[in-house]
Design an enzyme around this catalytic site. Structure first.
Site, mmCIF file in Angstrom:
data_model
loop_
_atom_site.group_PDB
_atom_site.id
_atom_site.type_symbol
_atom_site.label_atom_id
_atom_site.label_comp_id
_atom_site.label_asym_id
_atom_site.label_seq_id
_atom_site.Cartn_x
_atom_site.Cartn_y
_atom_site.Cartn_z
ATOM 1 N N TYR A 92 -3.738 -1.709 -1.774
ATOM 2 C CA TYR A 92 -4.237 -1.905 -0.043
ATOM 3 C C TYR A 92 -5.092 -3.231 -0.277
ATOM 4 O O TYR A 92 -5.670 -3.745 -1.104
ATOM 5 C CB TYR A 92 -5.276 -0.770 -0.026
ATOM 6 C CG TYR A 92 -5.731 -0.394 1.488
ATOM 7 C CD1 TYR A 92 -5.069 -0.877 2.708
ATOM 8 C CD2 TYR A 92 -7.137 -0.006 2.024
ATOM 9 C CE1 TYR A 92 -5.147 -0.531 3.783
ATOM 10 C CE2 TYR A 92 -7.333 0.182 3.104
ATOM 11 C CZ TYR A 92 -6.301 0.051 4.161
ATOM 12 O OH TYR A 92 -6.606 0.351 5.586
ATOM 13 N N SER A 183 -1.748 2.987 -6.376
ATOM 14 C CA SER A 183 -2.772 2.988 -5.168
ATOM 15 C C SER A 183 -2.099 3.082 -4.001
ATOM 16 O O SER A 183 -1.164 4.031 -3.658
ATOM 17 C CB SER A 183 -3.965 2.134 -5.297
ATOM 18 O OG SER A 183 -4.940 2.414 -4.576
ATOM 19 N N GLN A 184 -2.345 2.076 -2.965
ATOM 20 C CA GLN A 184 -1.457 2.085 -1.685
ATOM 21 C C GLN A 184 0.085 1.891 -2.021
ATOM 22 O O GLN A 184 0.905 2.774 -1.480
ATOM 23 C CB GLN A 184 -2.012 0.812 -1.034
ATOM 24 C CG GLN A 184 -0.771 0.692 0.533
ATOM 25 C CD GLN A 184 -1.158 -0.515 1.144
ATOM 26 O OE1 GLN A 184 -1.737 -0.280 2.137
ATOM 27 N NE2 GLN A 184 -0.754 -1.639 0.636
ATOM 28 N N ASP A 273 -10.819 9.363 -11.095
ATOM 29 C CA ASP A 273 -10.793 8.514 -9.856
ATOM 30 C C ASP A 273 -11.625 8.812 -8.813
ATOM 31 O O ASP A 273 -11.577 9.908 -8.231
ATOM 32 C CB ASP A 273 -9.180 8.704 -9.571
ATOM 33 C CG ASP A 273 -8.831 7.305 -8.925
ATOM 34 O OD1 ASP A 273 -9.633 6.708 -8.188
ATOM 35 O OD2 ASP A 273 -7.566 7.275 -8.705
ATOM 36 N N HIS A 302 -9.517 4.745 -11.181
ATOM 37 C CA HIS A 302 -8.777 3.890 -10.621
ATOM 38 C C HIS A 302 -8.577 2.652 -11.138
ATOM 39 O O HIS A 302 -9.207 1.470 -10.830
ATOM 40 C CB HIS A 302 -8.958 3.654 -9.053
ATOM 41 C CG HIS A 302 -8.158 3.494 -7.962
ATOM 42 N ND1 HIS A 302 -7.420 4.675 -7.771
ATOM 43 C CD2 HIS A 302 -7.787 2.433 -7.354
ATOM 44 C CE1 HIS A 302 -6.622 3.981 -6.883
ATOM 45 N NE2 HIS A 302 -6.744 2.703 -6.548
#
Length: 319
Positions: A92, A183-184, A273, A302
């Site tokens: 992101y 992630s994203q 996370d 994360h």
């Protein structure tokens, strides 16, 4: 083991709490029709960076709503037969990264394509035209204009459109295309393989953009999901529209797309996370009906997951 979410056995059964709109499948079928009607106006421009083992290009195409989307494209030199390709998606607010770190997959004889998400840290355009907050927050961008204007609708379509473009390149074997990202990038990997089900193998890591209501209920609308709190504070401070807001976000909830995936899945998840809570990731994973397996890291959040990049390369080398 540390616990910030449900016990593992409950995670394996968890099915999400964010509402799914009743017309979800029709919404995405119509979105794909819009995407297919776009003339991509593909451009391949030799990049300033070149390598002894790869021809490197800046790839541009036109996505939905007229945005020009950029990706880095590397193809191995002196490979005459159609070969596999790997599509990479970034985290992101980031971008497609540097050229050099893609050469490891080129060394396998693969082409590599890394997309810049529109309006984030790379070259891709965000053509705008929505009501509401545009200062920050791509999850909420377009929320007040309705689901057809949600920015992540367009970004999800960009991933599928790029995959289709890659599969049409003469040097690429359309039956041997994979996708990866964290992630994203993990969420976009799942969305890409759902909307372009010819993706053969995909390796998402702690996917973002899943089960927004669960994030809210856990009081973890911070970090990557902070814009949910920003939206309520600025546009619905009494939470009078809370149910409707989460239902609209359901259109871009990756968990409801994953049932469309046909490719083989290897997914990495850390059980502590607090950015993308494990339950939100399991909500997406548990709906996948194709061949799948998890790499579970009980003590990791994360962050880098030791050995997972090697596992991913081994997995994608089977394309």
């Amino acid at each position: 083991m540390p616990l910030i979410d449900m016990p593992l056995e409950r995670l394996k059964q968890y099915n999400g709490v964010n509402p799914c709109p009743s017309d979800f499948d029709l919404f995405w079928d119509e979105a794909l029709e819009e995407m297919k009607a776009v003339d991509p106006q593909l451009q391949l421009i030799p990049s300033e960076f070149q390598a002894a083992s790869a021809d490197c290009f800046d790839l541009y195409f036109t996505g939905v709503r007229g945005a020009r989307i950029h990706a880095k494209y590397l193809r191995p030199k002196n490979v005459s037969e159609p070969h596999p390709a790997v599509i990479q998606f970034h985290g992101y607010s980031g971008n497609s990264g540097e050229w050099w770190d893609k050469l490891s997959y080129v060394s396998l004889g693969y082409s590599v394509i890394a997309m810049d998400c529109r309006g984030q840290g790379g070259e891709s355009e965000d053509t705008g035209g929505v009501k509401g907050n545009t200062l920050r927050g791509h999850i909420i961008r377009g929320l007040d204009s309705g689901p057809n204007d949600l920015l992540f609708r367009h970004i999800f379509l960009d991933t599928a459109q790029l995959a289709g473009i890659v599969m049409q390149l003469p040097e690429v074997d359309a039956d041997r295309v994979g996708a990866m990202g964290g992630s994203q990038g993990g969420g976009l990997t799942l969305a890409c393989a759902a909307l372009e089900p010819r993706i053969k193998r995909l390796a998402p890591v702690y996917p973002f953009l899943c089960d927004y209501k669960r994030v809210w209920d856990m009081d973890l609308a911070v970090a990557a999901y902070d814009e949910l709190k920003t939206y309520f504070r600025q546009f619905d401070p009494l939470h009078e529209r809370e149910d409707a807001i989460f239902e609209t976000l359901g259109y871009i909830d990756v968990q409801y797309l994953t049932k469309r995936i046909q490719g083989e899945v290897l997914m990495g998840v850390g059980l502590v996370d607090t950015v993308c809570p494990p339950s939100t990731q399991f909500a997406a994973y548990n709906k996948i009906t194709s061949e799948k397996r998890l790499a579970i890291y009980p003590d990791f959040g994360h962050e880098g997951l030791p050995g997972f990049s090697d596992r991913t390369m081994s997995f994608l080398s089977g394309l």
